[in-house]
Design a protein around this motif. Sequence first.
Motif, PDB file in Angstrom:
ATOM      1  N   PHE B 151       4.100 -11.046 -72.224  1.00 47.94           N
ATOM      2  CA  PHE B 151       3.675 -12.198 -73.011  1.00 47.94           C
ATOM      3  C   PHE B 151       3.650 -11.892 -74.505  1.00 47.94           C
ATOM      4  CE2 PHE B 151       1.894 -13.585 -68.884  1.00 47.94           C
ATOM      5  CZ  PHE B 151       2.572 -14.773 -68.806  1.00 47.94           C
ATOM      6  N   ILE B 154       7.062 -12.802 -75.520  1.00 47.51           N
ATOM      7  CA  ILE B 154       7.191 -14.271 -75.584  1.00 47.51           C
ATOM      8  C   ILE B 154       6.529 -14.808 -76.851  1.00 47.51           C
ATOM      9  CG2 ILE B 154       6.448 -16.410 -74.465  1.00 47.51           C
ATOM     10  CD1 ILE B 154       6.779 -15.004 -71.798  1.00 47.51           C
ATOM     11  N   ILE B 158       8.677 -16.970 -79.775  1.00 43.78           N
ATOM     12  CA  ILE B 158       8.440 -18.423 -79.799  1.00 43.78           C
ATOM     13  C   ILE B 158       8.414 -18.949 -81.231  1.00 43.78           C
ATOM     14  CG2 ILE B 158       6.349 -19.849 -79.757  1.00 43.78           C
ATOM     15  CD1 ILE B 158       6.242 -19.547 -76.792  1.00 43.78           C
TER      16      ILE B 158
END
Lengths: 116, 158
Positions: B151, B154, B158
Amino acid sequence: MKLISAFIFCGFVCGISQYIIEKTKFTPGHMNTLLVVIGCFLSGFKIYDKLILKFGAGATCPIMNFGHLLVTGASKMYDKYGFIGLFKGILENAGGGISIAIVSSFIIALIFKIKH
Amino acid sequence: MLFLYKTLKKENNNNMNNIEYDEIIKENIGKDNIFKNVFIAFFTGGLMGLFAQLLTDFFVNYYKININDAYFYTFCFFIIVGSILTGAGVFDKVLSICKCGLIVPSTGFANTMTSSAMDNKSEGFVKGIGANIFKLTGSIILYGVVFGIIFGFIRSII
């Protein structure tokens, strides 16, 4: 006003996890692991930052914050060093919490004895 | 997360050998207990959050530090308090009343770590404390690091 919102959010998380423990056969260890993974998920999509802004310490007090610390450290170092930064920075913020927990529990285990 | 849930389910199925035993448990535990426990967990957990907010405000106003550092100090303060209370033997008595209200804040993390270190103290420093201190909290660190890397990637892209 921030006191009331902290009360409500932290109580809400505790209430939901108590409900899950009652309904399923989860132990507190399972629940803590699940909460850390949920914290990682929320932090990965930048939802947790908004929660902290809104609820203050009510959002940083649960163990979910541990996942947030892991993810923020990793992503900060990724911006600096590239792919290897993920592994360099994963424990950058959360390492303090782990070290304090290890040292304090070791000292306490040396000092105290179990009472039956 | 699905993977985690499946492994948890497998672990639990191995332990359920007796169907009769489950039925006896179901008869003895009433349904209205659940909502009472949930309310108690809500109230005590909320008090912990309120106390954390008060402590953070105190750190910010008195020591004049950054708000993010103050949140981290509060997190660590709860860990230290949790392990001291576990050592003194008070924590388990309070835990039986409050249930999740004390497990979900970081005091629960300290409690599981300290209690697993204290239980195996008699086996010596290396085989007792050293081998068993991560017995329960090891899963938190393992899944935290694995999902944290995923994560974290991510979050950056993003």
